[in-house]
Design an enzyme around this catalytic site. Structure first.
Site, short mmCIF file in Angstrom:
data_model
loop_
_atom_site.label_atom_id
_atom_site.label_comp_id
_atom_site.label_asym_id
_atom_site.label_seq_id
_atom_site.Cartn_x
_atom_site.Cartn_y
_atom_site.Cartn_z
N ARG A 108 -6.89 -7.11 -2.57
CA ARG A 108 -5.95 -7.99 -1.91
C ARG A 108 -4.92 -7.27 -1.04
NH1 ARG A 108 -8.13 -10.22 -5.87
NH2 ARG A 108 -7.87 -8.15 -6.73
N THR A 109 -4.26 -6.28 -1.59
CA THR A 109 -3.16 -5.66 -0.85
C THR A 109 -3.69 -4.97 0.39
OG1 THR A 109 -2.16 -5.31 -3.02
CG2 THR A 109 -1.10 -4.25 -1.14
N LYS A 145 -9.70 19.05 0.49
CA LYS A 145 -9.66 20.52 0.71
C LYS A 145 -8.36 21.12 0.19
CE LYS A 145 -11.31 19.41 5.09
NZ LYS A 145 -11.08 19.57 6.51
N ARG A 155 -0.42 2.99 -1.17
CA ARG A 155 -0.65 2.74 -2.60
C ARG A 155 -1.04 4.07 -3.24
NH1 ARG A 155 -3.96 -1.91 -5.70
NH2 ARG A 155 -2.09 -3.03 -5.08
N HIS A 175 5.74 -2.97 -6.94
CA HIS A 175 4.79 -3.53 -5.96
C HIS A 175 5.56 -4.63 -5.23
CE1 HIS A 175 1.22 -4.78 -4.05
NE2 HIS A 175 0.46 -5.12 -5.08
N1 CP Z 1 -2.63 -8.10 -6.61
C1 CP Z 1 -3.04 -6.88 -6.16
O1 CP Z 1 -2.23 -5.97 -5.92
O2 CP Z 1 -4.39 -6.78 -6.00
P1 CP Z 1 -5.14 -5.48 -5.50
O3 CP Z 1 -4.98 -4.42 -6.54
O4 CP Z 1 -6.56 -5.91 -5.31
O5 CP Z 1 -4.49 -5.06 -4.20
#
Ligand code: CP
Length: 307
Positions: free
Chosen positions: A59-60, A88, A109, A137
């Site tokens: 999703r993100t 590397k 992320r 998040h």
């Molecule tokens: N909700 C969420 O962060 O989903 P993902 O880990 O798929 O990005």
């Protein structure tokens, strides 16, 4: 309110007024409020978003990718660091320095708590935290608030029940932090013993409800929540057998809830939501994921100073 150049690292970095401004801006990208989004296609034309995904995401990553392209941006980045020079031995700092030279905004992320803040300290372009381990998040918290606001037309005087693992689950931390800025909200963490919310994410409006998860339906019937915020048990953060923590929200669960209540979940789910409930109007998690697109379009446009 000016967000140009700003990093989006933690929901607590924003005031209530700033959060409301972001949510209001997201409406400009939501077809439910704007019938034609044609005018948005060129908002950020010529700008580049760098997506640095050191950890898996559906999703993100995909919604940021879609959001950036919907407002006219180009994309660079990776979702498998092993296919970059990190393989590397390139350092995190050097990767950030290099990627900032090629982009106008960086979305990151990473499994380590604090990594997004570290990237923001290095980069001279806005950095958006797309999840740093169990820590934060913020764009998830924003899209959760946007979803709640759309459904309930308010962000105050709500009863929110977190079901799962409030100790480790960053979505619950983000929702608690964000909704704590609004008055009259009551929070309940329904969890097995040992997975209660950490001290830093509590105040006098937060209550533990430690149960055997087999008693979930009975507990929810007693609590009468507006919002049941469900999360998977994040097994990657828990040592030993986690089977004892398993639970599932089923059609039977829905029958004990008030008519107006909703089930939220950031997804991905494992077994904690029976797919049979997906088409029930109380199940709003797919709408929730879709709302992430509008919130992320707004955030990109805001930090680039294009709206
Ligand atoms: N909700 C969420 O962060 O989903 P993902 O880990 O798929 O990005």
């Amino acid at each position: 309110m000016n967000f140009k150049g700003r990093d989006i690292i933690d929901i607590n970095d924003f005031s209530k007024e700033e959060l409301l401004f972001i949510l209001k801006t997201a409406r400009k990208f939501d077809p439910e409020f704007v019938k034609s989004d044609r005018s948005n296609y060129t908002i950020a034309q010529g700008k580049i978003a760098a997506l640095l995904f050191f950890e898996p995401s559906t999703r993100t990553q995909q919604s940021f990718s879609s959001a950036a392209q919907k407002i006219g941006m180009g994309l660079i980045g990776f979702n498998d660091p092993e296919l970059t020079s990190i393989h590397k031995g390139e350092s995190f700092s050097d990767t950030i320095r290099i990627m900032m030279a090629y982009a106008d905004v960086m979305i990151i992320r990473h499994p380590e708590a604090g990594s997004a803040r570290k990237a923001a300290d290095i980069a001279d372009i806005p950095v958006i935290n797309a999840g740093d381990g169990p820590n934060s998040h913020p764009t998830q918290a924003l899209l959760d608030m946007y979803t709640i606001l759309k459904i309930f037309k308010r962000l105050d005087n709500l009863k929110i029940v977190f079901v799962g693992d409030p100790l480790h689950y960053r979505t619950f931390h983000g929702q608690f932090s964000a909704l704590s800025k609004f008055s009259g909200n009551q929070f309940y963490g329904v969890s097995p013993k040992g997975l209660e919310m950490p001290a830093e994410f509590r105040n006098s409006d937060y209550h533990d409800v430690v149960i055997d998860m087999k008693d979930l339906d009975k507990t929810l019937a007693e609590l009468e929540p507006d919002i049941v915020s469900v999360g998977r048990i994040p097994k990657e953060y828990i040592d030993g057998d986690t089977q004892k923590y398993d639970f599932q929200v089923t059609m039977k669960t829905l029958t004990v809830l008030p008519d107006h209540s909703v089930i939220m979940h950031p997804l991905p789910r494992v077994n904690e939501l029976d797919p049979e409930i997906d088409t029930n109007p109380k199940a709003v998690y797919f709408q929730q994921a879709r709302n992430g697109l509008y919130v992320r379009e707004a955030l990109l446009a805001l930090v680039l100073g294009r709206i």
